[in-house]
Design a protein around this motif. Structure first.
Motif, PDB file in Angstrom:
ATOM      1  N   MET A   1      52.434  49.548  64.823  1.00 16.30           N
ATOM      2  CA  MET A   1      51.660  48.298  64.645  1.00 16.30           C
ATOM      3  C   MET A   1      51.277  48.671  63.153  1.00 16.30           C
ATOM      4  N   PRO A   2      51.261  47.319  62.486  1.00 11.59           N
ATOM      5  CA  PRO A   2      51.190  47.374  60.996  1.00 11.59           C
ATOM      6  C   PRO A   2      49.463  47.619  60.843  1.00 11.59           C
ATOM      7  N   ARG A   3      49.140  48.277  59.596  1.00  9.64           N
ATOM      8  CA  ARG A   3      47.648  48.542  59.404  1.00  9.64           C
ATOM      9  C   ARG A   3      47.307  47.169  58.303  1.00  9.64           C
ATOM     10  N   LEU A   4      45.964  46.782  58.356  1.00 11.88           N
ATOM     11  CA  LEU A   4      45.381  45.607  57.468  1.00 11.88           C
ATOM     12  C   LEU A   4      44.791  46.566  56.435  1.00 11.88           C
ATOM     13  N   ILE A   5      45.537  46.320  55.280  1.00 11.45           N
ATOM     14  CA  ILE A   5      45.188  46.950  53.944  1.00 11.45           C
ATOM     15  C   ILE A   5      44.353  45.883  53.010  1.00 11.45           C
ATOM     16  N   VAL A   6      43.056  45.828  52.587  1.00  8.74           N
ATOM     17  CA  VAL A   6      42.551  45.042  51.722  1.00  8.74           C
ATOM     18  C   VAL A   6      42.645  45.858  50.330  1.00  8.74           C
ATOM     19  N   THR A   7      43.032  45.266  49.442  1.00 12.36           N
ATOM     20  CA  THR A   7      43.202  45.696  48.093  1.00 12.36           C
ATOM     21  C   THR A   7      42.737  44.805  46.999  1.00 12.36           C
ATOM     22  N   GLN A   8      41.588  45.239  46.335  1.00 12.08           N
ATOM     23  CA  GLN A   8      40.708  44.514  45.399  1.00 12.08           C
ATOM     24  C   GLN A   8      40.657  45.056  43.921  1.00 12.08           C
ATOM     25  N   PHE A   9      40.683  44.192  42.990  1.00  9.41           N
ATOM     26  CA  PHE A   9      40.103  44.767  41.567  1.00  9.41           C
ATOM     27  C   PHE A   9      38.728  44.424  41.730  1.00  9.41           C
ATOM     28  N   MET A  10      37.782  45.422  41.191  1.00  9.86           N
ATOM     29  CA  MET A  10      36.346  45.336  41.172  1.00  9.86           C
ATOM     30  C   MET A  10      35.781  45.805  40.052  1.00  9.86           C
ATOM     31  N   THR A  11      34.674  45.388  39.458  1.00  9.42           N
ATOM     32  CA  THR A  11      33.810  45.707  38.773  1.00  9.42           C
ATOM     33  C   THR A  11      32.688  46.787  39.125  1.00  9.42           C
ATOM     34  N   LEU A  12      32.234  47.449  38.311  1.00  8.29           N
ATOM     35  CA  LEU A  12      31.113  48.457  38.582  1.00  8.29           C
ATOM     36  C   LEU A  12      30.128  47.742  39.196  1.00  8.29           C
ATOM     37  N   ASP A 144      41.578  48.029  58.203  1.00 10.92           N
ATOM     38  CA  ASP A 144      41.979  49.398  58.351  1.00 10.92           C
ATOM     39  C   ASP A 144      41.853  50.417  57.019  1.00 10.92           C
ATOM     40  N   GLU A 145      42.040  49.674  55.964  1.00 14.86           N
ATOM     41  CA  GLU A 145      41.997  50.449  54.782  1.00 14.86           C
ATOM     42  C   GLU A 145      41.393  49.513  53.613  1.00 14.86           C
ATOM     43  N   LEU A 146      40.558  50.072  53.115  1.00 16.64           N
ATOM     44  CA  LEU A 146      40.276  49.530  51.647  1.00 16.64           C
ATOM     45  C   LEU A 146      40.667  50.132  50.404  1.00 16.64           C
ATOM     46  N   ARG A 147      41.235  49.428  49.518  1.00 21.30           N
ATOM     47  CA  ARG A 147      41.580  49.974  48.382  1.00 21.30           C
ATOM     48  C   ARG A 147      40.899  49.390  47.403  1.00 21.30           C
ATOM     49  N   LEU A 148      40.158  49.986  46.822  1.00 22.11           N
ATOM     50  CA  LEU A 148      38.820  49.514  45.652  1.00 22.11           C
ATOM     51  C   LEU A 148      39.458  50.062  44.481  1.00 22.11           C
ATOM     52  N   LEU A 149      40.079  49.203  43.496  1.00 20.92           N
ATOM     53  CA  LEU A 149      40.454  49.427  42.118  1.00 20.92           C
ATOM     54  C   LEU A 149      39.178  49.064  41.230  1.00 20.92           C
ATOM     55  N   THR A 150      38.220  50.119  40.913  1.00 23.38           N
ATOM     56  CA  THR A 150      37.075  49.737  40.193  1.00 23.38           C
ATOM     57  C   THR A 150      37.196  49.992  38.701  1.00 23.38           C
ATOM     58  N   TYR A 151      36.938  48.939  37.956  1.00 23.08           N
ATOM     59  CA  TYR A 151      37.311  49.044  36.369  1.00 23.08           C
ATOM     60  C   TYR A 151      35.817  49.305  35.826  1.00 23.08           C
ATOM     61  N   PRO A 152      35.576  50.107  34.712  1.00 20.00           N
ATOM     62  CA  PRO A 152      34.653  50.410  33.891  1.00 20.00           C
ATOM     63  C   PRO A 152      33.852  49.076  33.336  1.00 20.00           C
ATOM     64  N   VAL A 153      33.438  48.199  33.716  1.00 17.15           N
ATOM     65  CA  VAL A 153      32.883  47.152  33.048  1.00 17.15           C
ATOM     66  C   VAL A 153      31.832  46.484  34.187  1.00 17.15           C
ATOM     67  N   LEU A 154      30.781  45.763  33.614  1.00 16.66           N
ATOM     68  CA  LEU A 154      29.926  45.205  34.341  1.00 16.66           C
ATOM     69  C   LEU A 154      29.979  43.779  33.993  1.00 16.66           C
ATOM     70  N   VAL A 155      29.889  42.646  34.771  1.00 15.71           N
ATOM     71  CA  VAL A 155      30.041  41.347  34.468  1.00 15.71           C
ATOM     72  C   VAL A 155      29.013  40.436  34.672  1.00 15.71           C
ATOM     73  N   GLY A 156      27.935  41.036  35.141  1.00 22.20           N
ATOM     74  CA  GLY A 156      26.669  40.419  35.315  1.00 22.20           C
ATOM     75  C   GLY A 156      26.589  39.478  36.611  1.00 22.20           C
ATOM     76  N   GLY A 157      27.357  39.733  37.503  1.00 20.86           N
ATOM     77  CA  GLY A 157      27.095  38.923  38.685  1.00 20.86           C
ATOM     78  C   GLY A 157      28.489  38.286  38.944  1.00 20.86           C
ATOM     79  N   GLY A 158      28.719  37.534  40.197  1.00 21.68           N
ATOM     80  CA  GLY A 158      29.854  36.741  40.706  1.00 21.68           C
ATOM     81  C   GLY A 158      29.961  37.234  42.226  1.00 21.68           C
ATOM     82  N   VAL A 159      31.373  36.577  42.454  1.00 22.62           N
ATOM     83  CA  VAL A 159      31.826  36.666  43.969  1.00 22.62           C
ATOM     84  C   VAL A 159      31.917  38.270  44.385  1.00 22.62           C
ATOM     85  N   ARG A 160      31.423  38.704  45.493  1.00 27.83           N
ATOM     86  CA  ARG A 160      31.710  39.972  45.986  1.00 27.83           C
ATOM     87  C   ARG A 160      32.329  39.982  47.315  1.00 27.83           C
TER      88      ARG A 160
END
Length: 193
Positions: A1-12, A144-160
């Motif tokens: 069975m396939p795993r469900l993987i969430v992959t996200q670009f994310m700020t600090l 099943d899996e969270l892939r959070l690619l965190t960037y070294p930047v703050l943008v002061g709010g937005g969608v999470r």
């Protein structure tokens, strides 16, 4: 069975909105200064290993406009992958996509996504972007899996992506990688999955 993987670009500060130049945020394109060869290679491997994409309607529309005219290995992989789109709007979808038809009597989107996860095959279902959909998938315990690619930047709010429902889900850190640009990849698996 396939795993469900969430992959996200994310700020600090946890923002996933407008990483690539979308017009919804005044700091749009915050990933652009950090696009090193090693990071691009990881994202290419990720889409090449996927069996399909699961997308929310807005992300699908943005991707369907952006990727078909492009060329190269990443564009080829994105364009070839079958796509399932969670949408409330009827109508035909292009770009190798199928609308997720979720009958409210049979459990709606949650049951339909669970059905996708029960299909044959081992190649993962990749969920890029799609913040509203991801929040629901997290609440339902379908990630099943969270892939959070965190960037070294703050943008002061937005969608999470993280829900505020006071539920607890335990994840285990399986991978921690730092890219040349300073972006950091955290890969978490749902405990017990």
């Amino acid at each position: 069975m396939p795993r469900l993987i969430v992959t996200q670009f994310m700020t600090l500060d946890g923002v996933v909105e407008a990483p690539g130049g979308e017009t919804t945020h005044r700091h749009s394109g915050w990933t652009m200064p950090y696009g090193t060869d090693d990071l691009v290679a990881f994202k290419l491997r990720e889409v090449q290993e996927a069996g399909s994409l699961l997308l929310g309607r807005r992300t699908y529309e943005q991707f369907a406009e952006a990727w078909p005219p492009r060329e190269g290995p990443f564009a080829d992989a994105m364009n070839a992958l079958p796509k399932t789109v969670v949408t409330s709007r009827a109508g035909e979808l292009g770009w190798n996509a199928t609308a997720l038809v979720a009958d409210r009597q049979l459990g709606g989107v949650r049951a339909a996504v669970q059905g996708l996860k029960e299909q044959e095959g081992d190649a993962p279902i990749l969920v890029p972007g799609s913040a509203s959909l991801v929040r629901s998938l997290l609440v339902w315990g379908l990630v099943d899996e969270l892939r959070l690619l965190t960037y070294p930047v703050l943008v002061g709010g937005g969608v999470r992506i993280f829900p505020d429902d006071r539920e607890k889900w335990a994840f285990e850190l399986t991978t921690l990688d730092r890219f040349e640009s300073g972006a950091v990849l955290h890969i978490y698996r749902l405990a017990g999955s």
